[in-house]
Design an enzyme around this catalytic site. Sequence first.
Site, PDB file in Angstrom:
ATOM      1  N   HIS A 152       0.994  -1.207  -0.072  1.00 47.87           N
ATOM      2  CA  HIS A 152       0.153   0.008   0.114  1.00 47.87           C
ATOM      3  C   HIS A 152       0.836   1.190   0.112  1.00 47.87           C
ATOM      4  O   HIS A 152       1.700   1.310  -0.844  1.00 47.87           O
ATOM      5  CB  HIS A 152      -0.810  -0.265   1.051  1.00 47.87           C
ATOM      6  CG  HIS A 152      -2.160   0.768   1.304  1.00 47.87           C
ATOM      7  ND1 HIS A 152      -2.475   1.774   0.374  1.00 47.87           N
ATOM      8  CD2 HIS A 152      -2.969   0.879   2.445  1.00 47.87           C
ATOM      9  CE1 HIS A 152      -3.388   2.451   0.686  1.00 47.87           C
ATOM     10  NE2 HIS A 152      -3.771   1.931   2.184  1.00 47.87           N
ATOM     11  N   HIS A 198      -2.116  -2.287  -9.769  1.00 44.98           N
ATOM     12  CA  HIS A 198      -3.165  -1.699  -8.628  1.00 44.98           C
ATOM     13  C   HIS A 198      -4.358  -2.837  -8.812  1.00 44.98           C
ATOM     14  O   HIS A 198      -4.738  -3.210 -10.022  1.00 44.98           O
ATOM     15  CB  HIS A 198      -3.647  -0.398  -9.257  1.00 44.98           C
ATOM     16  CG  HIS A 198      -4.291   0.518  -8.122  1.00 44.98           C
ATOM     17  ND1 HIS A 198      -5.725   0.339  -7.872  1.00 44.98           N
ATOM     18  CD2 HIS A 198      -3.781   1.331  -7.148  1.00 44.98           C
ATOM     19  CE1 HIS A 198      -5.722   1.138  -7.035  1.00 44.98           C
ATOM     20  NE2 HIS A 198      -4.854   1.684  -6.648  1.00 44.98           N
ATOM     21  N   ASP A 258       3.019   5.512  -6.644  1.00 41.58           N
ATOM     22  CA  ASP A 258       3.962   5.480  -6.096  1.00 41.58           C
ATOM     23  C   ASP A 258       5.209   5.343  -6.668  1.00 41.58           C
ATOM     24  O   ASP A 258       6.332   5.199  -6.108  1.00 41.58           O
ATOM     25  CB  ASP A 258       3.811   3.921  -5.043  1.00 41.58           C
ATOM     26  CG  ASP A 258       2.875   4.474  -4.073  1.00 41.58           C
ATOM     27  OD1 ASP A 258       3.022   5.526  -3.300  1.00 41.58           O
ATOM     28  OD2 ASP A 258       2.406   3.404  -3.617  1.00 41.58           O
TER      29      ASP A 258
END
Length: 422
Positions: free
Chosen positions: A263, A302, A358
């Site tokens: 995460h 994802h 990210d």
Amino acid sequence: MADSITITNNRTGETIEIPLVDGTVSARSWSSLLPGIWFDDPSFSATSGADSAITYLDGEAGLLRYRGYPIEQLAEQTTFLEVAHLLVRDKLPTVTQLKAWQSEIAEASPIHENFHKRILEGFRDDAHAMGVLVSSIAAMSTFWPDSKDIENPEQRRDETTRLIAKMPTMAASAHRRSVGLPYVFPDPELDYTSNFLSMMFKLGDSPYEVDPVLRDALDMLFVLHADHEQNCSTTTARVVGSAHADPYVTVAAAAGALYGPRHGGANEAVLRMLEEIAEFDNVDDFIAGVKTGDRKLMGFGHRVYKNYDPRARIVKDTAHRVFDVTGMNPLLDIALKLEEVALADPYFVDRKLYPNIDFYSGLIYQSMGFPVEMFTVLFTIGRTPGWLAHWDEMLSQDSRIARPRQRYTGPADRDVPSIDVR
Ligand code: CMC
């Protein structure tokens, strides 16, 4: 054609018709036909766990909206505090409301001196900033016992303001403690993100000169991180909040979920991965290792986005603006090559794996001077209004405690053997 689903229980011949509402069928209506039978969905990938008016996300189309506003427009035209207001107070603020909101935040941003002395000083020098932050958020519960009055909307509003205001102060203090620098108190004259940068990097008595390009880029990254509907940490916040825990331990639990490398911890993991690859020429070997299942390509993939992550596109564009000020991050070349190789490789194409938010954010943070341990802390600052908006929304609804069922796979009934024969 009727917008409903008809299910027949072949064991009894009973039939039930369930309406389709906003793309969902009610599991409770369904289970009335199937007493004692549970839906098997351990990662909740086929389960809607909330009715929410906060964020709209269409993973196939790559769409993300906060209360109906496209993320691209919010990133371009609003500040983080405006977006925080949108999330926790339902509306983008007017000029007057924004001024009042900024004052409320500035007033609530200091943390008690005892907090520095007794709590932060208690950690080991090499403690990870995210571990310090998660524990510090939970510890705030002991400073604000009134926060337990979670059924009072006014109290929830006060705690929400406090948490958004104090998060950068706690985050910067966690960093300064780890590098042995004196704590910097918040400056009410500075805007939210400049104040955070000043609390992080100020040295000596002279004011910290904030570079407006870097401040705006960081503020925009906070906007991009502010909410993402029922992700792992937000679901955690809703689940813990459903037990009527106070907002500090609820947000600490959410931050704990965020810390995981699948995460929010992925931004740190990406940087460590790029440093490990180190050379442009090592990219092909690394990708080969990912394809044999030895490694994961961090910052890729994802649960919901299957075409692209709209946030990742904005972050990549921002990286160039930041590098114009800070100079090029040498790891960018490796990241670009990884992306190019992965996007042309059937392993990633078939699995619909694309860069997520990210993948590039860590490169920006590093170029701005943030140590790698602070990357997920920055994500936490950004996500705090989102967690609190969901917490408040859940408590405003007729919510029951979250309590799923399980599929039992252990031994059948058996007698406890005496200790000498075990
Ligand atoms: N590298 C290599 N293979 C991957 C990756 C990856 N990053 N992500 C998924 N896969 C493979 C996975 O092994 C599986 O392959 P197979 O079908 O052969 O078993 C397939 O793709 C489907 O993956 P999954 O595990 O079912 O996907 P998921 O939806 O359960 O997991 C994820 C989503 C984000 C946890 C995962 O993609 C991942 O671990 N990515 C790396 C960590 C990361 O970047 N996380 C940040 C997410 S975005 C920010 C946030 O919201 O936190």
